[in-house]
Design a protein around this motif. Sequence first.
Motif, PDB file in Angstrom:
ATOM      1  N   TYR A  94      59.251  42.694   3.915  1.00 50.62           N
ATOM      2  CA  TYR A  94      60.094  41.515   4.117  1.00 50.62           C
ATOM      3  C   TYR A  94      61.323  41.849   4.948  1.00 50.62           C
ATOM      4  CZ  TYR A  94      63.298  37.691   3.177  1.00 50.62           C
ATOM      5  OH  TYR A  94      64.192  36.666   3.316  1.00 50.62           O
ATOM      6  N   ILE A  98      62.264  40.285   8.719  1.00 43.49           N
ATOM      7  CA  ILE A  98      63.420  39.472   9.096  1.00 43.49           C
ATOM      8  C   ILE A  98      64.242  40.122  10.197  1.00 43.49           C
ATOM      9  CG2 ILE A  98      63.548  38.387   6.824  1.00 43.49           C
ATOM     10  CD1 ILE A  98      65.883  40.200   6.149  1.00 43.49           C
ATOM     11  N   VAL A 103      64.635  34.321   9.310  1.00 41.44           N
ATOM     12  CA  VAL A 103      64.487  34.489   7.872  1.00 41.44           C
ATOM     13  C   VAL A 103      63.621  33.375   7.279  1.00 41.44           C
ATOM     14  CG1 VAL A 103      65.725  34.497   5.670  1.00 41.44           C
ATOM     15  CG2 VAL A 103      66.667  35.736   7.628  1.00 41.44           C
ATOM     16  N   ALA A 106      59.940  34.058   7.935  1.00 36.26           N
ATOM     17  CA  ALA A 106      59.449  35.170   7.119  1.00 36.26           C
ATOM     18  C   ALA A 106      59.302  34.766   5.660  1.00 36.26           C
ATOM     19  CB  ALA A 106      60.400  36.361   7.238  1.00 36.26           C
ATOM     20  N   ALA A 164      55.564  39.923   7.845  1.00 39.12           N
ATOM     21  CA  ALA A 164      55.785  38.880   6.838  1.00 39.12           C
ATOM     22  C   ALA A 164      54.505  38.596   6.064  1.00 39.12           C
ATOM     23  CB  ALA A 164      56.288  37.602   7.509  1.00 39.12           C
TER      24      ALA A 164
END
Length: 334
Positions: A94, A98, A103, A106, A164
């Motif tokens: 994660y 990002i 953000v 993701a 992601a």
Amino acid sequence: MPVRTSQISQGRPGKGVGLGLALVSAVAFGGSGVAAKPLIEAGLDPLHVVWLRASGAALVMLPLAVRHRALLRDRPALLAGFGLLAVAGVQACYFAAISRVPVGVALLIEYLAPALVLGWVRFVQRRPVTRAAALGVVLAVGGLACVVEVWSGLGFDVLGLVLALGAACCQVGYFVLSDQGGDAGEAAPDPLGVIAHGLLIGAAVLTVVARPWSMDWSVLAHSAHMNGASVPAAALLLWLVLVATVVAYVTGVLSVRRLSPQVAGVVACLEAVIATVLAWVLLGEHLSAPQVAGGALVLLGAFIAQSSAPAKGSAEPVASGGPERELSARGTAA
């Protein structure tokens, strides 16, 4: 020798208790962002924050790891999978994602995990799922798209999207592995022991990835800023370790044992809503009308999914499954 289960995992309470635990887990996980962001803005690298979080929680859970050391001999694959996927994999993928994609994008891809869990149940385990559970997933994912305002950032990067998606797959592993042995009675692996060993393994893996020896430790001795207020960095780290990690993982794993991976996964979508609300209150990041509407959709999807499934032990072939559940018997495959 069979591994003894803790009393909390032997009670097999109803679906209501499991739902409550899932909500507590969502709140605890959702509170990680508002504590981590001020630390990152104060000068810590995101991966260093993740390492501090996992390592601190591993130290807290170390006595339980020692108590359940027999798990290292009896269930090494389960412990390795939990540490690599549920602890290190989700966090590392994660934060790496990002750094390359917005953000919101993701986060939405990561929370495709409930849909992937249903795919696991339907196509790998070859068990039927209800239309209501599938509808709950669709509503929850659609609501998440509004909560994170995915349309606000379209700077897609192929590697970022793959990372992601990797976080989403690791989160599937978290839900599936958390359910291992839930119906095995006295032979079930103790969930607290699994979490403790998983955190130790995850922290060890993250040590290699994050390289904490290069971290600016002095940041933790000062204060960080949260919406204009000065908060001790050590207090934020304490919240990350005790609440956003220890409490979050313990209640999350126990909720999966009492619900099912797919239902608990949909309820976990509330984490994004909770994180957004906390960011509004504590960080001054205001909610827009689409975000409010999206939060309502996530709540509706979670309610539909959990209300469509009977408690464990029911003979109905629905999303939560009955005695035909095969997750425990597929530990090696998982």
